[in-house]
Design a protein around this motif. Structure first.
Motif, PDB file in Angstrom:
ATOM      1  N   UNK A 130       0.810  -1.129   0.146  1.00  0.00           N
ATOM      2  CA  UNK A 130      -0.002   0.091   0.062  1.00  0.00           C
ATOM      3  C   UNK A 130       1.046   1.133  -0.095  1.00  0.00           C
ATOM      4  N   UNK A 131       0.890   2.297  -1.105  1.00  0.00           N
ATOM      5  CA  UNK A 131       1.774   3.109  -1.079  1.00  0.00           C
ATOM      6  C   UNK A 131       0.886   4.602  -0.849  1.00  0.00           C
ATOM      7  N   UNK A 132       1.323   5.846  -0.443  1.00  0.00           N
ATOM      8  CA  UNK A 132       0.678   6.780  -0.274  1.00  0.00           C
ATOM      9  C   UNK A 132       0.554   7.417  -1.714  1.00  0.00           C
ATOM     10  N   UNK A 149       8.271   2.389  -5.038  1.00  0.00           N
ATOM     11  CA  UNK A 149       6.807   2.426  -5.351  1.00  0.00           C
ATOM     12  C   UNK A 149       6.909   2.275  -6.901  1.00  0.00           C
ATOM     13  N   UNK A 150       5.359   1.878  -7.241  1.00  0.00           N
ATOM     14  CA  UNK A 150       5.168   1.787  -8.748  1.00  0.00           C
ATOM     15  C   UNK A 150       5.248   3.214  -9.501  1.00  0.00           C
ATOM     16  N   UNK A 189       2.604   7.349  -7.186  1.00  0.00           N
ATOM     17  CA  UNK A 189       2.297   7.209  -5.713  1.00  0.00           C
ATOM     18  C   UNK A 189       3.846   7.392  -5.163  1.00  0.00           C
ATOM     19  N   UNK A 190       3.868   7.627  -4.007  1.00  0.00           N
ATOM     20  CA  UNK A 190       5.203   7.709  -3.094  1.00  0.00           C
ATOM     21  C   UNK A 190       5.435   6.296  -2.142  1.00  0.00           C
ATOM     22  N   UNK A 191       6.159   6.612  -1.145  1.00  0.00           N
ATOM     23  CA  UNK A 191       6.585   5.459  -0.369  1.00  0.00           C
ATOM     24  C   UNK A 191       5.434   4.490   0.144  1.00  0.00           C
ATOM     25  N   UNK A 192       5.985   3.223   0.504  1.00  0.00           N
ATOM     26  CA  UNK A 192       4.904   2.426   0.857  1.00  0.00           C
ATOM     27  C   UNK A 192       4.501   2.599   2.406  1.00  0.00           C
ATOM     28  N   UNK A 193       3.496   2.525   2.876  1.00  0.00           N
ATOM     29  CA  UNK A 193       3.002   2.698   4.235  1.00  0.00           C
ATOM     30  C   UNK A 193       2.146   1.599   4.598  1.00  0.00           C
ATOM     31  N   UNK A 194       1.805   1.641   6.084  1.00  0.00           N
ATOM     32  CA  UNK A 194       1.044   0.487   6.411  1.00  0.00           C
ATOM     33  C   UNK A 194      -0.438   0.868   6.045  1.00  0.00           C
ATOM     34  N   UNK A 195      -1.106  -0.383   5.900  1.00  0.00           N
ATOM     35  CA  UNK A 195      -2.713  -0.390   5.770  1.00  0.00           C
ATOM     36  C   UNK A 195      -3.143  -1.481   6.439  1.00  0.00           C
TER      37      UNK A 195
END
Length: 639
Positions: free
Chosen positions: A278-280, A556-557, A564-570
């Motif tokens: 999950x990416x910002x 990030x893709x 999108x930016x960096x990977x974040x928790x979800x």
């Protein structure tokens, strides 16, 4: 094609080309497998996970098999091995659902029918400023730190070492400029006590023990780290993520991570669903990513170059063709090495240069303040009502009129509310005259001080639809306090769509809040929601606005110029959750909008359509809509 990336070469100034175009220079560090519609139970090692779920095995093969660069000098045997690996990976692609990437939402689609029949309430809890590896890097079954470091914290071949500003490998991490702990927090870990850490990810709890005799924890308040639109892209560096230390104002702290495994939210992640891809939605910080959550867009500042308020315009480098690059122009006198000090730029402004996005307009990509109270800018002296921010302040953003998810929901007569911690108190605080000291908005300034309301994290308050005088009814209907959220939940009167923004000291944001205090608050809210009469038909999404300046090892893709930016928790918490799983589906912040769009049959927002097109143009998987985290065949009664 399957979602492979080879970051060894770049498509533009920063971004990687698809793997198949760069096969001769692939290494294990360059290949990232991002599959859709795959879940894995967090029961142990990646190998065990792969055995349980054959669809995931290609990524593990690539990671395990490409430990050496393949060049024309390598043996034919090595090339054959890699071809076999790629063949296996492509076979895995063929195993993915045939529906992947197709529009979702036709009335005949069983998933859409079940979603609309069973899910009555969607709750989004928007915490702040934490990357995935920063909190969940040790989560069983997830793509975490074990990809790049061993059990002793030593780098594996897959780790991209942090680079200095001249492109050379840093021999060690820079100090944490200004000290590790936030100003005013005790015990103190100073800048000098952070010197000499190896060029690798490290434990924030234990890295500074020897120098400071201090053991930090998630209850500590560490210093803030830069999260700005262009700095972030320089840190990502084409997907290698090797520019974090060089371009951070916090130096080496960017590489730190916590053991979060004893926290309440970590336990909820193990019980329900943790999404590990999950990416910002946008590059950079909180302001823009809150805007992206509701409109999938960057706010416009009309004629910023001639505006009387003189907002700050960013100065970028340009390529040989004169086209602006997503790279800030470095100022004269800026330290040449990251070991000598934080970088200095000619102007890291809040507004993009004209035509950066190709439409001749100016956009706000770093923190600006709303034109309506509560705002970080006080009312003008001439404003007797105190309801507006001073429009002549250079950081006051003109009211916006882009379509938002709120507009789309209202168009379908679907009720919704943005709840915020200390909202009512902040509205009153914002109306105070300029000379009077504020007690709620950005106050108090002590670490962990309550409530420390953050007005730039209230995205709907930037929109003309919520003008305090012209549309007081809209404000009263849709912008409410946390206390009302608790009351509505207990009474079973939550609207179909809920957004919740915690107050500052409870949002987990480094610099003024601890991880632990926000964790306890959010877990308590989840318990309250689970006790609501509406729980049986509810989906809760807990995620973060952005990465908080913290490094993450997953690239990030490639989407569009916004992110999108960096990977974040979800986390996805619901009676319908695929209980106890890690969801490897690619998502971004707009996946929340996609879920709402599908559930309530809404018109797609332009920014979501733009992101989907950008992903397709770069041969990326489309982002999911979070339905892969749900088992809609269940009855919906589980807690």
């Amino acid at each position: 094609m399957c979602g492979f990336w080879a970051s060894g070469s770049t498509r533009g100034p920063f971004w990687p080309q698809p793997l198949m175009a760069t096969m001769p220079t692939i290494s294990n560090k360059d290949a990232i497998f991002m599959s859709d519609s795959i879940t894995c139970r967090p029961s142990g090692s990646a190998a065990g996970c792969a055995q349980d779920h054959a669809k995931r095995f290609a990524g593990d093969l690539i990671l395990a098999g490409m430990t050496q660069h393949i060049t024309s000098k390598r043996s034919a045997i090595s090339l054959t091995v890699v071809c076999l690996i790629l063949g296996s990976a492509l076979a895995a692609c063929a195993m993915l659902p045939k529906s992947l990437g197709k529009p979702k939402g036709p009335e005949s689609d069983p998933t859409t029918q079940a979603l609309r029949a069973k899910v009555k309430t969607i709750v989004v809890i928007y915490a702040e400023n934490r990357g995935f590896d920063n909190l969940y890097g040790n989560f069983p079954g997830a793509r975490g730190l074990s990809d790049v470091i061993d059990g002793g914290g030593h780098p594996l071949p897959a780790y991209f070492p942090q680079l200095d500003r001249d492109g050379s490998v840093l021999p060690k991490l820079p100090p944490t400029w200004g000290g590790v702990t936030a100003s005013g927090y005790k015990p103190v870990v100073t800048q000098s006590q952070s010197i000499g850490l190896p060029n690798a990810p490290f434990s924030i709890e234990h890295a500074f023990n020897a120098q400071s005799n201090v053991t930090l924890s998630t209850a500590a308040v560490t210093r803030d780290l830069v999260r700005r639109f262009f700095e972030h892209q320089m840190q990502i560096d084409g997907g290698r993520n090797d520019g974090y230390a060089a371009w951070s104002d916090a130096g080496g702290l960017t590489m730190g991570h916590y053991d979060y495994s004893h926290s309440a939210l970590y336990a909820l992640a193990r019980q329900y669903v943790l999404a590990d891809h999950f990416f910002q939605g946008a590059f950079g910080g909180s302001f823009l990513n809150h805007q992206y959550l509701i409109c999938a867009c960057a706010p416009e500042y009309p004629d910023a170059d001639t505006a009387a308020a003189k907002p700050s315009l960013t100065v970028l480098d340009a390529g040989a063709d004169g086209k602006l690059l997503p790279r800030l122009k470095v100022a004269k006198g800026s330290p040449a090495s990251a070991l000598d000090g934080p970088p200095k730029f000619v102007k890291s402004g809040n507004i993009t240069p004209a035509n950066y996005f190709g439409d001749g307009k100016f956009y706000a990509v770093n923190t600006m303040q709303p034109a309506f109270q509560p705002s970080g800018n006080a009312p003008a002296r001439s404003d007797a009502s105190g309801a507006y921010a001073d429009p002549t302040n250079s950081t006051t953003l003109p009211p916006q009129d882009e379509p938002t998810i709120g507009d789309r929901l209202s168009d379908k007569n679907v009720d919704w509310t943005w709840y915020a911690g200390s909202w009512n108190a902040a509205v009153l605080d914002g109306k105070q005259p300029l000379a009077k000291k504020r007690k709620v908005i950005y106050a108090p300034t002590t670490p962990g001080g309550s409530p420390d309301f953050q007005p730039h994290d209230q995205p709907f308050n930037y929109y003309a639809r919520f003008d305090p005088k012209l549309h007081a009814d809209q404000r009263a209907q849709h912008l409410k306090d946390y206390d009302q959220l608790v009351a509505d939940s207990a009474a079973g009167q939550l609207p179909p769509v809920v957004f919740y923004e915690p107050q500052g000291n409870l949002n987990q944001h480094a610099g003024y809040a601890s991880v632990a205090e926000g964790d306890a608050h959010i877990a308590d809210l989840v318990a309250k929601l689970q006790a609501s009469p509406q729980w049986g038909n509810m989906v809760i999404v807990i995620t973060y606005d952005e990465f908080g300046g913290a490094w993450d090892h997953i690239a990030p893709p490639k989407g569009d110029l916004v992110g999108p930016g960096a990977r974040i928790p979800a986390l996805v918490i619901s009676p319908f959750a695929k209980m106890g799983t890690v969801d490897h589906t690619p998502y971004d912040t707009a996946s929340i909008l996609r879920l709402m769009t599908r559930r309530f049959d809404l018109e797609v927002l332009p920014g979501v359509a733009m992101r989907d097109k950008g992903l397709a143009d770069h041969a990326e998987y489309p982002m999911g809509d979070l339905t892969n985290a749900l088992d809609l065949k269940t009855s919906g009664s589980k807690k």
